[in-house]
Design a protein around this motif. Structure first.
Motif, PDB file in Angstrom:
ATOM      1  N   CYS A 170      17.997  15.033  47.383  1.00  0.00           N
ATOM      2  CA  CYS A 170      16.697  15.696  47.382  1.00  0.00           C
ATOM      3  C   CYS A 170      16.160  15.909  48.788  1.00  0.00           C
ATOM      4  O   CYS A 170      16.666  15.363  49.777  1.00  0.00           O
ATOM      5  CB  CYS A 170      15.692  14.880  46.560  1.00  0.00           C
ATOM      6  SG  CYS A 170      15.067  13.388  47.367  1.00  0.00           S
ATOM      7  N   ALA A 171      15.098  16.720  48.839  1.00  0.00           N
ATOM      8  CA  ALA A 171      14.296  16.900  50.046  1.00  0.00           C
ATOM      9  C   ALA A 171      12.841  16.626  49.698  1.00  0.00           C
ATOM     10  O   ALA A 171      12.395  16.903  48.577  1.00  0.00           O
ATOM     11  CB  ALA A 171      14.440  18.312  50.593  1.00  0.00           C
ATOM     12  N   GLU A 206      17.860  13.513  51.520  1.00  0.00           N
ATOM     13  CA  GLU A 206      18.638  14.089  52.624  1.00  0.00           C
ATOM     14  C   GLU A 206      17.749  14.644  53.720  1.00  0.00           C
ATOM     15  O   GLU A 206      18.110  14.600  54.894  1.00  0.00           O
ATOM     16  CB  GLU A 206      19.539  15.203  52.091  1.00  0.00           C
ATOM     17  CG  GLU A 206      20.680  14.748  51.220  1.00  0.00           C
ATOM     18  CD  GLU A 206      21.685  15.866  50.996  1.00  0.00           C
ATOM     19  OE1 GLU A 206      22.856  15.674  51.349  1.00  0.00           O
ATOM     20  OE2 GLU A 206      21.291  16.935  50.478  1.00  0.00           O
ATOM     21  N   TRP A 207      16.596  15.209  53.327  1.00  0.00           N
ATOM     22  CA  TRP A 207      15.754  15.902  54.291  1.00  0.00           C
ATOM     23  C   TRP A 207      14.285  15.584  54.028  1.00  0.00           C
ATOM     24  O   TRP A 207      13.861  15.437  52.884  1.00  0.00           O
ATOM     25  CB  TRP A 207      15.925  17.426  54.164  1.00  0.00           C
ATOM     26  CG  TRP A 207      17.251  17.950  54.590  1.00  0.00           C
ATOM     27  CD1 TRP A 207      18.313  18.268  53.787  1.00  0.00           C
ATOM     28  CD2 TRP A 207      17.666  18.221  55.929  1.00  0.00           C
ATOM     29  NE1 TRP A 207      19.358  18.719  54.534  1.00  0.00           N
ATOM     30  CE2 TRP A 207      18.997  18.717  55.864  1.00  0.00           C
ATOM     31  CE3 TRP A 207      17.056  18.117  57.183  1.00  0.00           C
ATOM     32  CZ2 TRP A 207      19.711  19.087  56.992  1.00  0.00           C
ATOM     33  CZ3 TRP A 207      17.768  18.489  58.306  1.00  0.00           C
ATOM     34  CH2 TRP A 207      19.075  18.967  58.205  1.00  0.00           C
ATOM     35  N   ILE A 273      20.867  21.272  50.083  1.00  0.00           N
ATOM     36  CA  ILE A 273      20.275  20.077  49.492  1.00  0.00           C
ATOM     37  C   ILE A 273      21.167  19.732  48.310  1.00  0.00           C
ATOM     38  O   ILE A 273      21.195  20.451  47.310  1.00  0.00           O
ATOM     39  CB  ILE A 273      18.823  20.317  49.051  1.00  0.00           C
ATOM     40  CG1 ILE A 273      17.960  20.655  50.262  1.00  0.00           C
ATOM     41  CG2 ILE A 273      18.276  19.100  48.302  1.00  0.00           C
ATOM     42  CD1 ILE A 273      16.576  21.137  49.923  1.00  0.00           C
ATOM     43  N   THR A 278      20.216  26.534  50.677  1.00  0.00           N
ATOM     44  CA  THR A 278      18.840  26.640  51.143  1.00  0.00           C
ATOM     45  C   THR A 278      18.804  27.531  52.373  1.00  0.00           C
ATOM     46  O   THR A 278      19.651  27.414  53.256  1.00  0.00           O
ATOM     47  CB  THR A 278      18.278  25.246  51.479  1.00  0.00           C
ATOM     48  OG1 THR A 278      18.333  24.429  50.309  1.00  0.00           O
ATOM     49  CG2 THR A 278      16.850  25.324  51.982  1.00  0.00           C
TER      50      THR A 278
END
Length: 432
Positions: A170-171, A206-207, A273, A278
């Protein structure tokens, strides 16, 4: 007025008359939910008159306007909250009752109390056509990514967790650090709720993504980076905003190379992601550094577009430009009509419940700042409107934190942190 009992607490009906609303209390109802958009039909008494009639007979009143093809999970959750928060039986209505029933059924399926296969038969047994709810569930199951919004009442901000359901990666987008400017107090209520959701869902971060340096809240990006170890990122034009505010704050030691983030994205750059593609789309106008993240079929636009009934974002901050904002919005609206649009604020027009998801098609058709307007019309409208808006109350507090990726000032020798507050910095005081 016919009312169909759906559960122990919920009944639905077509549009009630004002006299019918006044009879609801005698029938044991405690809450009235209106699921009709304003000015949908000539038979509507209107939201204001409905609310007054409900309040006159001591009913709680909740406004959650929906269109069947554009129902979002946020609408469903708002509907569920209204029922849960009611002190007794609830009557929900739209024009026929179908949308109200659809909101209920979608929630039952999402929460696992009903299977999607039961939705049509449930409606048919009560003389409603709920095939639209079944289609919604089918489309939702096929959509990627999954999106969870977190609404912050203090700043009307929406924060997001966006995840790939296959990899569970996920972000986090635009998390809010709680700040009470009267007490100078910091808290992590919003960020901790996001972190708890991620843990409960078994997600891997992840972000942590910023769309721009915010003027109305402090960023929790650094706090969540410390909690998760995830990479932080923003658009590369953040350096222009850093240069601008370095001068405003008279802050010679501020690094203006964007090094406060792990990655600076260029326009058109792509990343993933989980397995979801993305793309970064530069969207200047609100600020020079504003960007949109297009994640699968979802675009996270923050301060460019609001919900269609909320119009568009302001363009009068330092470095902002209404013409740039129009051109950025045109690029967003060039995405496929079915693209989901997730905005970063909702100021709840007409007192409705918070909403944050629409589509490109919805924006083109229903946003009064866009539909039928030319670029010149928009610039004139936006400029005139911006002149009436006060600066956000946290702009001078927030930017010194947010142009450093959510980092608070370092503690001074006494162990305390101090925000820097320039006097007469923006010259746009509202004395009225």
């Amino acid at each position: 007025m016919p009312a169909v009992e759906i559960s122990g607490k919920l009944s639905i009906s077509p549009q009630p008359s004002l006299d019918g609303i006044q009879s609801l209390r005698d029938r044991g109802f405690k809450t009235l939910i209106n699921n009709r958009p304003e000015n949908e039909d000539s038979d509507q008494p209107g939201t204001q008159r409905e609310r007054q009639a409900a309040q006159h007979c001591d009913l709680s009143y909740v406004f959650i306007p929906v269109i069947l093809d554009s129902i979002t999970e946020a609408d469903v959750r708002a509907f569920q909250r209204a029922i849960d928060n009611s002190e007794g039986p609830v009557l929900a209505h739209c024009k026929s009752g179908t949308r109200s029933l659809s909101l209920y059924l979608i929630g039952e399926v999402l929460d696992g109390r009903m299977s999607a296969d039961e939705v049509v038969d449930f409606g048919r047994s009560r003389s409603f056509d709920t095939s639209g709810a079944a289609r919604w569930l089918e489309n939702q199951a096929a959509r990627r990514p999954q999106v969870k919004g977190f609404f912050d009442k203090r700043t009307c901000s929406i924060q997001y967790v966006v995840f790939d359901p296959e990899t569970r990666k996920c972000a986090i987008i635009d998390p809010v650090l709680d700040f009470d400017e009267k007490a100078g107090a910091i808290a992590t209520i919003n960020a901790d709720a996001i972190f708890a959701y991620i843990c409960n869902e078994g997600l891997t971060v992840e972000w942590i993504l910023d769309t721009h340096p915010h003027a109305d809240h402090l960023s929790a990006a650094q706090y969540l980076k410390d909690k998760t170890g995830a990479r932080t990122a923003i658009g590369e034009r953040v350096v222009d905003v850093q240069k601008l505010w370095k001068g405003i704050y008279n802050w010679p030691e501020l690094a203006i190379d964007g090094s406060q983030w792990d990655r600076l994205f260029a326009n058109g750059e792509t990343f993933k992601i989980g397995c979801i593609d993305t793309k970064v789309l530069f969207s200047p106008g609100h600020t020079p550094a504003s960007i949109t993240y297009v994640i699968g079929d979802a675009a996270f636009v923050h301060d460019t577009l609001f919900m269609p009934d909320g119009g568009t974002a302001r363009a009068d901050f330092p470095g902002g430009d209404a013409r740039d904002l129009w051109r950025s919005i045109e690029k967003i609206l060039a995405l496929p009509d079915e693209t989901r649009i997730f905005t970063g604020h909702d100021y709840q027009p007409d007192g409705r419940e918070p909403r944050w998801e629409s589509t490109v098609a919805d924006q083109k058709t229903f946003n009064p700042h866009l539909a039928g307007l030319t670029e010149e019309d928009f610039v004139a409208l936006r400029t005139k409107r911006d002149k009436t808006l006060p600066m956000p109350k946290l702009i001078l507090h927030a930017l010194q934190v947010n142009i450093r990726g959510g980092r608070l000032p370092e503690p001074e020798p006494n162990g305390k942190r101090y925000l820097r507050f320039p006097v007469d910095a923006l010259q746009v005081a509202a004395w009225a």
